[in-house]
Design a protein around this motif. Structure first.
Motif, PDB file in Angstrom:
ATOM      1  N   ARG A  10      -5.101  -9.580  44.570  1.00 28.41           N
ATOM      2  CA  ARG A  10      -3.929  -8.702  44.508  1.00 28.41           C
ATOM      3  C   ARG A  10      -3.301  -8.874  43.130  1.00 28.41           C
ATOM      4  NH1 ARG A  10      -0.564  -5.720  47.533  1.00 28.41           N
ATOM      5  NH2 ARG A  10      -1.541  -6.235  49.522  1.00 28.41           N
ATOM      6  N   LEU A  31       2.595  -9.644  45.538  1.00 30.77           N
ATOM      7  CA  LEU A  31       3.463  -8.795  46.356  1.00 30.77           C
ATOM      8  C   LEU A  31       4.693  -8.328  45.593  1.00 30.77           C
ATOM      9  CD1 LEU A  31       3.163 -10.599  49.792  1.00 30.77           C
ATOM     10  CD2 LEU A  31       2.409  -8.280  49.238  1.00 30.77           C
ATOM     11  N   ARG A  75       3.603  -5.099  44.321  1.00 29.30           N
ATOM     12  CA  ARG A  75       3.631  -4.061  45.354  1.00 29.30           C
ATOM     13  C   ARG A  75       5.057  -3.566  45.574  1.00 29.30           C
ATOM     14  NH1 ARG A  75       1.494  -4.357  51.690  1.00 29.30           N
ATOM     15  NH2 ARG A  75       2.510  -2.427  52.344  1.00 29.30           N
ATOM     16  N   ASP A  92       5.939  -1.255  42.849  1.00 28.19           N
ATOM     17  CA  ASP A  92       5.257   0.030  43.015  1.00 28.19           C
ATOM     18  C   ASP A  92       6.037   0.936  43.964  1.00 28.19           C
ATOM     19  OD1 ASP A  92       3.203  -0.841  41.388  1.00 28.19           O
ATOM     20  OD2 ASP A  92       1.841  -1.309  43.040  1.00 28.19           O
ATOM     21  N   GLU A  93       6.506   0.371  45.056  1.00 30.33           N
ATOM     22  CA  GLU A  93       7.252   1.146  46.042  1.00 30.33           C
ATOM     23  C   GLU A  93       8.592   1.607  45.481  1.00 30.33           C
ATOM     24  OE1 GLU A  93       5.468  -1.175  49.980  1.00 30.33           O
ATOM     25  OE2 GLU A  93       7.320  -1.850  49.040  1.00 30.33           O
ATOM     26  N   GLU A 122       1.136   1.172  49.103  1.00 29.63           N
ATOM     27  CA  GLU A 122       0.249   0.487  48.164  1.00 29.63           C
ATOM     28  C   GLU A 122      -1.118   1.119  47.978  1.00 29.63           C
ATOM     29  OE1 GLU A 122      -1.303  -3.333  49.085  1.00 29.63           O
ATOM     30  OE2 GLU A 122      -1.380  -2.971  51.218  1.00 29.63           O
ATOM     31  N   GLY A 150       2.128   4.873  44.601  1.00 28.13           N
ATOM     32  CA  GLY A 150       1.959   3.422  44.657  1.00 28.13           C
ATOM     33  C   GLY A 150       0.506   3.013  44.593  1.00 28.13           C
ATOM     34  N   TYR A 168      -1.247   0.738  41.704  1.00 32.40           N
ATOM     35  CA  TYR A 168      -2.009  -0.449  42.087  1.00 32.40           C
ATOM     36  C   TYR A 168      -3.433  -0.370  41.525  1.00 32.40           C
ATOM     37  CZ  TYR A 168      -3.436  -4.222  45.312  1.00 32.40           C
ATOM     38  OH  TYR A 168      -3.893  -5.397  45.866  1.00 32.40           O
ATOM     39  N   GLY A 201       6.624  -3.725  51.034  1.00 29.90           N
ATOM     40  CA  GLY A 201       6.232  -4.706  50.031  1.00 29.90           C
ATOM     41  C   GLY A 201       7.298  -5.755  49.798  1.00 29.90           C
TER      42      GLY A 201
END
Length: 470
Positions: A83, A87, A90, A93-94, A106, A111, A115, A273
């Motif tokens: 990953r 997190l 993540r 990203d959100e 994700e 998102g 990723y 996330g």
């Protein structure tokens, strides 16, 4: 066999080890090497695995390392479960996507693109190193976005990289149980891309039917009670499933109910996330204390994680809490074990695991996997990685014939595959234009200007995306 897990400090590694502990057949995994860039996380997961192995006399040996080349040497199988950005990445990203009013999940939408842009360069480096250091190893890719990452790695590993996902397995098992069929013997007609697929048929043995099998899926759409009794029926609603005459992968809820889902995510106290980031940070902090009971701490955290999966989507659909049998373990890890044993020559044992969606029909095992298309779907080129049932034996997987995509299915599949190709181009060339194109072309991003702002926001949130300059 010798197995290497990349991302070996990840939270779900004990699920994999649990499957290995239950496997006592000849040719089983006898040594597992955990690799991670975070030594503290490796130590925490190794403690959980030690608790799991207590009292198991033939438990696979576990070793840990932060040296990637060392981890790869001598491996028969490599699980890629990395990953990039963790997190925290993540959660960012959100947040960036929701600030622009679009989905930040994700693997889906903006998102998923962000990723992918972070992950593909790292996955390609891993593929090149596997090809150099462990050329005979098979790579089983867990890393999301699974189809996109598998396609990127396949450019360097060919057919020796296979992507897996447990969503189609869970879908098939739920529908089979609902229809009174044996999930381990039913044949699934499932077709699409990773997190973008549809169950088009569910076949059971019937000597009276043409070809010796009968499709029982149509009966589902004629029974309101059955249709609303399982997870996807509750999530999508009986009327919509009767309209499209198939059962979509749960991730298609983001496409079919996009506005409602984005609204629910924006109103939520925190994104998925962010929740997982906080939850797992607590777990790893707890594990830093030597007195912490490792297995109990991990299992408690796992149960909370699974119970809250896709909570916003279920709330939007009024689906309520997940059913207890949908919280059973037996996803990625069982698919991976069945796949390994089929390739290694233990196909008969692979199907005996149960819960993996493995179907035995003569020699070999049938699993839903992410593999190059070949001639399976006429709307895509041969190199495009798709998610379909495959026959697996010592030579690897071979896609099986599936139903032809309907118009709206083909539209979504080709659009999302075009987006994935833009991500691959951007990752290879460093092209910011290709990255903007990826965002702009995605069905869940409705504006070129939004696409430009998304790239700006992600480059600010993730310094590693600074390579996107051209």
């Amino acid at each position: 066999m010798r197995l290497t897990v990349l991302g070996g400090g990840g939270f779900r590694v004990p699920l994999v080890y649990g499957a290995l502990l239950r496997d006592h057949a000849a040719g089983r995994v006898t040594r597992i090497t955990l690799h991670d860039v975070d030594r503290a996380r490796l130590t925490a997961v190794a403690r959980v695995l030690a608790d799991q192995a207590a009292g198991v006399p033939d438990a696979p040996e576990v070793r840990s390392t932060t040296d990637l080349d060392d981890a790869l040497r001598g491996a028969d199988f490599v699980f890629s479960a990395i990953r990039v950005g963790g997190l925290a990445g993540r959660a960012a990203d959100e947040r960036v996507a929701l600030d622009q009013g679009v989905l930040g999940q994700e693997t889906v939408g903006a998102g998923g693109i962000a990723y992918g842009l972070r992950t593909v360069p790292v996955a390609v480096d891993i593929a090149r190193r596997v090809a150099r250091i462990a050329p005979d190893a098979w790579v089983i890719n867990f890393t999301n976005p699974a189809g996109l990452v598998t396609e990127a790695m396949a450019a360097h590993l060919g057919g020796r990289v296979i992507g897996i996902c447990d969503s189609p397995v869970g879908l098939g098992r739920r529908v089979a149980r609902t229809l009174g069929a044996d999930p381990d013997r039913a044949r699934l007609d499932y077709v699409g891309l990773n997190h973008l697929g549809w169950l088009r048929g569910l076949y059971v043995t019937d000597e009276r039917a043409p070809g010796g099998e009968r499709d029982v899926l149509p009966a589902l759409f004629d029974d309101e009670g059955l249709l609303t009794s399982f997870e996807e029926g509750k999530l999508f609603g009986a009327e919509w499933l009767r309209t499209i005459r198939s059962v979509p992968n749960e991730y298609l809820h983001y496409y079919y109910f996009n506005r409602e889902t984005v609204a629910a995510y924006r109103q939520a106290g925190q994104t998925r996330g962010a929740f997982l980031h906080e939850q797992q940070a607590r777990f790893y902090d707890e594990m830093a204390r030597p007195a912490t009971p490792a297995w109990q701490a991990w299992d408690r955290t796992r149960a909370e994680r699974e119970a809250t999966y896709m909570a916003e989507n279920r709330e939007t659909a009024g689906a309520g809490e997940r059913a207890p049998d949908d919280l059973e373990s037996g996803g990625y890890e069982q698919v991976a074990l069945a796949l390994m044993r089929a390739i290694a020559g233990g196909s008969a044992a692979a199907g005996e695991e149960g819960g993996a969606g493995a179907t035995r029909r003569g020699e070999g095992t049938t699993l839903i996997l992410n593999v190059p298309n070949g001639s399976t779907l006429d709307v895509l080129d041969p190199e495009a990685v798709i998610e379909v049932p495959c026959r697996v034996d010592g030579n690897g997987p071979r896609p099986l014939p599936v139903s032809r995509l309907t118009g709206h299915e083909a539209g979504l599949v080709t659009a999302v595959k075009a987006v994935e190709r833009c991500v691959l181009e951007a990752a290879e060339s460093g092209s910011a234009r290709a990255a903007v194109q990826a965002f702009a072309l995605h069905p869940l991003v409705d504006s070129v200007n939004v696409a430009r702002r998304l790239l700006d926001g992600y480059r600010e949130a993730h310094p590693g995306l600074g390579y996107l300059r051209r």
